[in-house]
Design an enzyme around this catalytic site. Sequence first.
Site, PDB file in Angstrom:
ATOM      1  CG  ASN A 109      24.901   8.008 -10.131  1.00 39.68           C
ATOM      2  OD1 ASN A 109      25.017   7.396 -11.183  1.00 39.68           O
ATOM      3  ND2 ASN A 109      25.004   7.404  -8.958  1.00 39.68           N
TER       4      ASN A 109
ATOM      5  CB  CYS B 171      20.960  12.986  -8.643  1.00 40.16           C
ATOM      6  SG  CYS B 171      20.756  12.728  -6.886  1.00 40.16           S
TER       7      CYS B 171
ATOM      8  CD  GLU C  88      17.309  11.461 -10.927  1.00 43.63           C
ATOM      9  OE1 GLU C  88      18.527  11.525 -10.675  1.00 43.63           O
ATOM     10  OE2 GLU C  88      16.526  10.695 -10.334  1.00 43.63           O
TER      11      GLU C  88
HETATM   12  N1  THU Z   1      20.985   8.993  -7.191  1.00 40.20           N
HETATM   13  C1  THU Z   1      20.626   9.491  -8.410  1.00 40.20           C
HETATM   14  O1  THU Z   1      21.471   9.735  -9.276  1.00 40.20           O
HETATM   15  N2  THU Z   1      19.313   9.711  -8.630  1.00 40.20           N
HETATM   16  C2  THU Z   1      18.308   9.418  -7.767  1.00 40.20           C
HETATM   17  O2  THU Z   1      17.149   9.649  -8.080  1.00 40.20           O
HETATM   18  C3  THU Z   1      18.610   8.830  -6.467  1.00 40.20           C
HETATM   19  C4  THU Z   1      20.042   8.710  -6.134  1.00 40.20           C
HETATM   20  C5  THU Z   1      22.398   8.734  -6.957  1.00 40.20           C
HETATM   21  C6  THU Z   1      23.071   9.634  -5.977  1.00 40.20           C
HETATM   22  C7  THU Z   1      24.218   8.750  -5.516  1.00 40.20           C
HETATM   23  O3  THU Z   1      25.272   8.870  -6.448  1.00 40.20           O
HETATM   24  C8  THU Z   1      23.665   7.348  -5.609  1.00 40.20           C
HETATM   25  O4  THU Z   1      22.544   7.407  -6.454  1.00 40.20           O
HETATM   26  C9  THU Z   1      23.248   6.752  -4.260  1.00 40.20           C
HETATM   27  O5  THU Z   1      22.374   7.588  -3.601  1.00 40.20           O
END
Ligand code: THU
Length: 160
Positions: A61, A72, A74
């Site tokens: 992320n 994110c 993913e």
């Molecule tokens: N986040 C992800 O990278 N993947 C997820 O499946 C859930 C949330 C990140 C977004 C943000 O940078 C941090 O986690 C908090 O939400």
Amino acid sequence: MKEMILQSRVVVCTVDELPAMDREVVEAARKATANSYAVYSKFNVGAAVRLSGDIIVTGSNQENAAYPSGLCAERTTLFWANSQYPDKAVEVLAIAARNEHGELDTPIPPCGACRQVILETEKRYNTPIRIILYGAKECYVIEDGIKALMPLSFDSGFLE
Ligand code: THU
């Protein structure tokens, strides 16, 4: 009137119970949490994909002071993989996370926007993605693709 019952199948296991091929992708996702830029949430997420041809690509992320501009793990991973290897199907996706106290015991599931992108990727390559959600105590394996996490999903089929 009738009703629809929408069911999902998720395999629950420890990381050691995963097949070696899956463990390799999970380890890549765990390692990728170190490259996360999560200065605001302090929630470090790593993702890894196995592409056809056994190529493993990772991402994490990436946050931004203008919060919605961040992305994110993913989607960072899938967009990077698809932009670098547009002809390689995504076969496996693993997700891992840690916070300031370390790795989470239970898996984190992908957010709604990431699920939509996973769905599009499955459609694009006509290949269901095996999704492995890592937790230090237990992992969830979604063997049959994103549909298990996204019943009644919207995809390009409705635009035809
Ligand atoms: N986040 C992800 O990278 N993947 C997820 O499946 C859930 C949330 C990140 C977004 C943000 O940078 C941090 O986690 C908090 O939400």
